[in-house]
Write a protein that holds these residues in place. Structure first.
Motif, PDB file in Angstrom:
ATOM      1  N   SER A 196      -6.808  -3.916  -6.064  1.00 25.64           N
ATOM      2  CA  SER A 196      -7.389  -3.532  -4.776  1.00 25.64           C
ATOM      3  C   SER A 196      -7.791  -4.753  -3.962  1.00 25.64           C
ATOM      4  CB  SER A 196      -8.602  -2.625  -4.988  1.00 25.64           C
ATOM      5  OG  SER A 196      -8.197  -1.378  -5.519  1.00 25.64           O
ATOM      6  N   GLN A 247       0.818  -1.203   0.000  1.00 28.17           N
ATOM      7  CA  GLN A 247       0.000   0.000   0.000  1.00 28.17           C
ATOM      8  C   GLN A 247       0.856   1.258   0.000  1.00 28.17           C
ATOM      9  OE1 GLN A 247      -0.429  -2.654   1.771  1.00 28.17           O
ATOM     10  NE2 GLN A 247      -2.557  -3.272   1.793  1.00 28.17           N
ATOM     11  N   ALA A 280     -11.508   1.475   3.082  1.00 34.53           N
ATOM     12  CA  ALA A 280     -10.939   2.641   3.748  1.00 34.53           C
ATOM     13  C   ALA A 280     -11.353   2.723   5.218  1.00 34.53           C
ATOM     14  CB  ALA A 280     -11.347   3.917   3.014  1.00 34.53           C
ATOM     15  N   ILE A 281     -12.556   2.191   5.549  1.00 34.47           N
ATOM     16  CA  ILE A 281     -12.974   2.204   6.956  1.00 34.47           C
ATOM     17  C   ILE A 281     -12.743   0.837   7.616  1.00 34.47           C
ATOM     18  CG2 ILE A 281     -14.641   4.051   6.606  1.00 34.47           C
ATOM     19  CD1 ILE A 281     -16.878   1.922   6.675  1.00 34.47           C
ATOM     20  N   LYS A 282     -11.971  -0.010   6.927  1.00 32.56           N
ATOM     21  CA  LYS A 282     -11.553  -1.315   7.445  1.00 32.56           C
ATOM     22  C   LYS A 282     -12.699  -2.298   7.639  1.00 32.56           C
ATOM     23  CE  LYS A 282      -7.375   0.557   9.537  1.00 32.56           C
ATOM     24  NZ  LYS A 282      -6.497   0.613  10.729  1.00 32.56           N
ATOM     25  N   SER A 317      -2.544   6.270  -2.565  1.00 28.77           N
ATOM     26  CA  SER A 317      -3.060   6.326  -1.209  1.00 28.77           C
ATOM     27  C   SER A 317      -4.539   5.969  -1.173  1.00 28.77           C
ATOM     28  CB  SER A 317      -2.876   7.734  -0.635  1.00 28.77           C
ATOM     29  OG  SER A 317      -1.521   8.068  -0.599  1.00 28.77           O
ATOM     30  N   ILE A 318      -4.939   5.366  -0.064  1.00 26.11           N
ATOM     31  CA  ILE A 318      -6.358   5.086   0.148  1.00 26.11           C
ATOM     32  C   ILE A 318      -6.966   6.287   0.863  1.00 26.11           C
ATOM     33  CG2 ILE A 318      -8.005   3.607   1.353  1.00 26.11           C
ATOM     34  CD1 ILE A 318      -6.686   2.223  -0.959  1.00 26.11           C
ATOM     35  N   LYS A 319      -7.973   6.893   0.256  1.00 30.34           N
ATOM     36  CA  LYS A 319      -8.589   8.043   0.904  1.00 30.34           C
ATOM     37  C   LYS A 319      -9.432   7.584   2.086  1.00 30.34           C
ATOM     38  CE  LYS A 319     -12.642   8.002  -2.139  1.00 30.34           C
ATOM     39  NZ  LYS A 319     -13.454   8.774  -3.100  1.00 30.34           N
ATOM     40  N   THR A 320      -9.752   8.511   2.954  1.00 31.26           N
ATOM     41  CA  THR A 320     -10.567   8.188   4.118  1.00 31.26           C
ATOM     42  C   THR A 320     -12.010   7.960   3.688  1.00 31.26           C
ATOM     43  OG1 THR A 320      -9.172   9.550   5.512  1.00 31.26           O
ATOM     44  CG2 THR A 320     -11.331   8.989   6.370  1.00 31.26           C
ATOM     45  N   GLY A 321     -12.540   6.800   4.051  1.00 31.68           N
ATOM     46  CA  GLY A 321     -13.917   6.501   3.712  1.00 31.68           C
ATOM     47  C   GLY A 321     -14.869   7.084   4.750  1.00 31.68           C
ATOM     48  N   TYR A 359     -14.089  -0.053  -2.253  1.00 34.78           N
ATOM     49  CA  TYR A 359     -12.957   0.810  -1.915  1.00 34.78           C
ATOM     50  C   TYR A 359     -13.257   1.631  -0.656  1.00 34.78           C
ATOM     51  CZ  TYR A 359      -9.129   4.104  -3.044  1.00 34.78           C
ATOM     52  OH  TYR A 359      -7.991   4.868  -3.025  1.00 34.78           O
ATOM     53  N   SER A 360     -14.498   2.140  -0.574  1.00 34.30           N
ATOM     54  CA  SER A 360     -14.895   2.918   0.598  1.00 34.30           C
ATOM     55  C   SER A 360     -14.976   2.048   1.846  1.00 34.30           C
ATOM     56  CB  SER A 360     -16.260   3.592   0.344  1.00 34.30           C
ATOM     57  OG  SER A 360     -16.156   4.541  -0.696  1.00 34.30           O
TER      58      SER A 360
END
Length: 258
Positions: free
Chosen positions: A84, A18, A57-59, A23-27, A53-54
């Motif tokens: 991804s 990663q 981002a919040i795991k 970068s993974i944006k904040t979901g 993807y979202s």
């Protein structure tokens, strides 16, 4: 006597796969709610992918994986879907599954250094070390400035006792400004195992660069003891102990007057 940690291995430096990729944006939940509404009207591969993807981002890895699977079921030709999903599988430690997805990425795009880098990272985590070296080498062939690939390849070469080759990779990583302390630490150990006198310079550099790292003091003390250098190792062991590096206490009792 052995060093505290012969090789430092990378979700943090490798910055993991990663770290090299976008970068993974904040979901956020509002974003997911909007995508839910879109999917009700247009259940396209991209909409499932972006919702996955979202979730990632919040795991929320379970829902992310479900959406990535749906996107791939609709369209199995898009590189980013497999890439991804591979990153997600790395996160949940399904390294073999991640390798499979990155292999598909490579089939879709043979010049993606990110796919080779990521597959190498996954291979190293289930101990396909030679396969990882090959993939890091291919990554470097495509992108000679991918610094983390040199660091990670050097770490694996050191694990295989190929210290001369490892040092060359660490040198290159340092020239590309990659994770100075981790690279210098690993180079110091490889040099020490080759009985090189300049190993002490690298141990010194680690301590000078991070004076709150107990392991750095501990490793320098071990090097001084192992090679019978005329330097004050007890001060290093005391400092390592003060900083909470637990193995230092045993050596303090063994070698130094408290």
């Amino acid at each position: 006597m052995r060093y505290s940690l012969f090789f430092i291995m990378l979700y943090s430096i490798v910055v993991s796969a990663q770290g090299v990729n976008d970068s993974i944006k904040t979901g956020n939940l509002n974003e997911i709610k909007e995508l839910n509404e879109l999917i009700e009207k247009w259940p396209t591969a991209d909409n499932f992918y972006y919702r996955g993807y979202s979730y990632f981002a919040i795991k929320d890895y379970q829902n992310a994986l479900s959406d990535y699977n749906k996107a791939i079921a609709i369209d199995s030709t898009d590189f980013k879907y497999f890439f991804s999903r591979g990153k997600l599988k790395d996160e949940i430690k399904d390294y073999r599954g991640a390798v499979s997805d990155y292999t598909t990425c490579i089939a879709l795009n043979k010049i993606s250094y990110k796919a080779y880098y990521s597959r190498a990272f996954s291979k190293s985590n289930y101990v396909d070390l030679y396969g990882a070296i090959e993939d890091y080498s291919k990554c470097i062939e495509i992108n000679p400035d991918c610094g983390p690939a040199y660091l990670n390849r050097g770490i694996i070469k050191a694990q295989k006792q190929l210290h001369e080759e490892a040092i060359k990779d660490f040198d290159k990583a340092l020239s590309l400004n990659v994770s100075f302390i981790e690279t210098m630490k690993n180079r110091a150990i490889s040099k020490a195992l080759l009985n090189r006198k300049d190993a002490i310079d690298d141990f010194n550099a680690v301590v000078q660069s991070d004076q709150k790292n107990g392991e750095g003091y501990y490793n320098r003390a071990l090097h001084i003891i192992n090679f019978k250098l005329k330097q004050d190792y007890c001060s290093d062991l005391k400092k390592a102990n003060q900083l909470g590096f637990i193995p230092a206490k045993k050596l303090l009792n063994q070698y130094c007057k408290l």
